[in-house]
Design a protein around this motif. Sequence first.
Motif, PDB file in Angstrom:
ATOM      1  N   TYR A   1       6.556  -2.474 -57.724  1.00 49.69           N
ATOM      2  CA  TYR A   1       7.516  -2.976 -58.506  1.00 49.69           C
ATOM      3  C   TYR A   1       8.043  -1.839 -59.487  1.00 49.69           C
ATOM      4  O   TYR A   1       9.151  -1.691 -59.933  1.00 49.69           O
TER       5      TYR A   1
ATOM      6  N   GLN B   1      11.671 -11.359 -56.744  1.00 53.73           N
ATOM      7  CA  GLN B   1      10.942 -10.026 -56.696  1.00 53.73           C
ATOM      8  C   GLN B   1      10.215  -9.949 -57.913  1.00 53.73           C
ATOM      9  O   GLN B   1       8.862  -9.297 -58.000  1.00 53.73           O
TER      10      GLN B   1
ATOM     11  N   ARG C   1       5.462  -9.447 -59.045  1.00 52.69           N
ATOM     12  CA  ARG C   1       4.995  -8.156 -59.750  1.00 52.69           C
ATOM     13  C   ARG C   1       3.520  -7.930 -59.585  1.00 52.69           C
ATOM     14  O   ARG C   1       2.965  -6.806 -59.360  1.00 52.69           O
TER      15      ARG C   1
END
Length: 300
Positions: free
Chosen positions: A240, A229, A233
């Motif tokens: 995010y 994840q 970004r």
Amino acid sequence: MAADLVGRTVTVSAPATSANLGPGFDHLGLAFDLRQAATLRVVASGFSAEVTGEGAEDVPRDGSHLILRSAVAALADLGCEVPGLALTADNVIPHGRGLGSSAAAIVAGLLAGTVLAGADPEPERLLGLATDIEGHADNVAAALLGGLVIAYPGPDRVGAVQVPVHPDLAAMVYLPDTSVPTSEARGLLPAEVPHSDAAANAGRAALLVEALSRSPELLLPATEDRLHQRYRRTAMPESYDLLESLRDKGFAAVVSGAGPSVLVLGRAPSLTHLPDQPGFRRRNLSVGTGARVEDRSAVV
């Protein structure tokens, strides 16, 4: 054989899905009650697609459409050819938002092609074909089987198992106005990650199965991720930022699939407290069932 199939028609559907769910990168998938329906008819010649709804302006209208390609692949795997196929579909799953629109299309096409050929839709065979087309199994396994799925590599082909989901589990998805291609999001991932991050994700993924199946109160710590994840970004900064804000407020938020949608998991009552977010539209989701035949009355 091909001439005998002309006129056969089938309607199928497959669910939207979310893969990864935080730490379960490329192995965990969850199906929702948002379903892609498609009707395929064998015609005397040519391949065509009549498509409305989400992303309709961007999808091909010929045999390169993903549902049609998948149907042809299923037929070919069974040793069948058709002179043409006509597809009718109203898209309800947003494209390029991390909700498995491609997986639903692939599974729907494979199921339709199998039924048109008069064969039984064996899950193991369909999963193998779907993974070959998609490239990885998490979304397609969830779209095929429904509910919570763990996909894993087998000696010859990928396997998948369903895990019971806690009856109180619900989800809210924040859908941004913009999309991010999966290939772009994957391109941001490093070739190597620290051993400590890999070990942390293994533990969280195991905890996540417990949280989704029996202990929703553990969803916040169980959805922590270190593998993918944060590396994405730059492709989805607003998503995010939203994810971090929601997690700071105690909500189990994750990037849905490759993003940029943000998925929040929890008991339904707790999700009523989620805030609105400019640039995102919210949608409530429930856990959904797998792909199914909706109408096979015209298949003989």
